[in-house]
Design an enzyme around this catalytic site. Structure first.
Site, PDB file in Angstrom:
ATOM      1  N   ASP A  48     -26.442 -54.506   2.851  1.00  0.00           N
ATOM      2  CA  ASP A  48     -25.642 -55.609   3.316  1.00  0.00           C
ATOM      3  C   ASP A  48     -24.272 -55.940   2.744  1.00  0.00           C
ATOM      4  OD1 ASP A  48     -26.678 -56.755   1.183  1.00  0.00           O
ATOM      5  OD2 ASP A  48     -27.515 -58.468   1.841  1.00  0.00           O
ATOM      6  N   ASP A  87     -31.118 -52.290   4.336  1.00  0.00           N
ATOM      7  CA  ASP A  87     -31.108 -53.215   3.436  1.00  0.00           C
ATOM      8  C   ASP A  87     -31.330 -54.687   4.442  1.00  0.00           C
ATOM      9  OD1 ASP A  87     -30.774 -54.232   1.175  1.00  0.00           O
ATOM     10  OD2 ASP A  87     -28.754 -54.679   1.157  1.00  0.00           O
ATOM     11  N   GLU A 186     -30.048 -53.324 -10.524  1.00  0.00           N
ATOM     12  CA  GLU A 186     -28.654 -53.425 -10.613  1.00  0.00           C
ATOM     13  C   GLU A 186     -28.374 -54.324 -11.525  1.00  0.00           C
ATOM     14  OE1 GLU A 186     -27.091 -55.224  -6.883  1.00  0.00           O
ATOM     15  OE2 GLU A 186     -25.141 -55.426  -7.658  1.00  0.00           O
TER      16      GLU A 186
HETATM   17  O1  KIV Z   1     -25.987 -54.305  -0.217  1.00  0.00           O
HETATM   18  C1  KIV Z   1     -25.845 -53.388  -0.996  1.00  0.00           C
HETATM   19  O2  KIV Z   1     -25.014 -52.512  -1.053  1.00  0.00           O
HETATM   20  C2  KIV Z   1     -26.722 -53.441  -2.218  1.00  0.00           C
HETATM   21  C3  KIV Z   1     -26.205 -53.010  -3.528  1.00  0.00           C
HETATM   22  C4  KIV Z   1     -25.317 -53.770  -4.237  1.00  0.00           C
HETATM   23  C5  KIV Z   1     -27.350 -52.553  -4.301  1.00  0.00           C
HETATM   24  O3  KIV Z   1     -27.780 -53.966  -2.166  1.00  0.00           O
END
Ligand code: KIV
Length: 283
Positions: A48, A87, A186
């Site tokens: 996201d 995500d 992260e």
């Molecule tokens: O949205 C994304 O790219 C993520 C990363 C920051 C791990 O969740």
């Protein structure tokens, strides 16, 4: 073209058992997915983060399920064999288990994902369990969780104090016990990642800025290639400055159109003399 079998959850666990690190990148569009697949990437995350990298928002919070599905479909078309993680955007899973299952299901049914990822610690164990029970591989995300950036007080390293580190370690075990097949850490300190990875029994631990002791590494594609103009996180390695190349080419294009050196005959199409003469008669 790359010739390989589809990367499945078994392929990933197989790599872990052989001590081979897993490569993982974010991706949001068809051409980038094509190149990542050709490079042999194991996993792709349609994060996201696309709200920031592709849509220009300051945070990931405004991203919708429809945004995610549209971009994830494009990525799958470019990367048919990579292990694709969708995500879950803000408020697509927080309200209830039912909301979480429904939206996780959309990633699988509409965008041909292999799994989903959601942010949060022990308080999200219920969601992970519900999604896993629905037959959808679920990944947790601990440490810096951008959807909670306001509560965390900014984009900063998590788990530096002993108590906070212990909570992340405990959360990782809770998510694994709830059925998470993988957990992304992260911006967690390297030695905390090492403890979590050593304690993982049936769970793939991935690192974004969390050190070398995880089972694999993730980077944000835009950070790797100088494509995000607002900032570059310290943990990101720049593998090439595509932003610089693009800016140079674009500036040259504007100059050439302005001074009429573009286009040249090879850049346009012509009509045969007899057809042209006939056309003039028709006018
Ligand atoms: O949205 C994304 O790219 C993520 C990363 C920051 C791990 O969740």
């Amino acid at each position: 073209m790359l010739d390989r079998n589809k990367i499945t959850i078994r392929t990933l666990f197989d790599k872990v058992s052989k001590g081979k690190p897993i490569s993982w990148l974010t991706c949001y569009d068809y051409p980038t997915a094509h190149f990542q697949e050709q490079a042999g990437i194991d996993m792709i995350l349609v994060g996201d983060s696309l709200g920031m990298t592709m849509l220009g928002y300051d945070t990931t919070l405004p991203v919708t399920m429809n945004d995610m599905i549209r971009h994830t479909q494009a990525v799958r078309r470019g990367a048919p064999t990579a292990f694709l993680v969708g995500d879950m955007p803000y408020m697509s899973y927080q309200p209830s288990n039912e909301t979480a299952i429904r939206n996780a299901g959309r990633f699988m049914a509409e965008a041909d994902c292999d799994s989903i990822k959601l942010e949060g610690g022990g308080e999200m164990a219920d969601r992970i369990q519900a999604i896993a029970n629905a037959g959808i591989p679920a990944m947790g995300h601990l440490g810096l969780t951008p959807q909670s950036v306001s509560a965390l007080g900014g984009y900063r390293v998590q788990g530096r104090g002993a108590l906070q580190a212990k909570k992340i370690i405990d959360d990782a075990k809770t998510l694994e016990n709830a059925g998470a097949f993988s957990i992304l850490l992260e911006m967690v300190p390297d030695r905390v990642t090492k403890i979590i990875t050593e304690r993982a029994e049936d769970c793939i631990i991935m690192s974004l800025g969390s050190g070398p002791h995880a089972h694999g590494q993730l980077l944000i594609y835009h950070d790797m290639f100088g494509l995000y103009p607002k900032f570059k996180p310290r943990m990101a390695k720049v593998f090439g400055n595509a932003g610089e190349i693009l800016l140079k080419g674009l500036t040259q294009y504007v100059e050439e159109v302005t001074d009429k050196t573009f286009p040249q005959p090879e850049n346009w199409f012509t009509i045969k003399d007899e057809d042209y003469d006939q056309l003039l008669e028709l006018l």
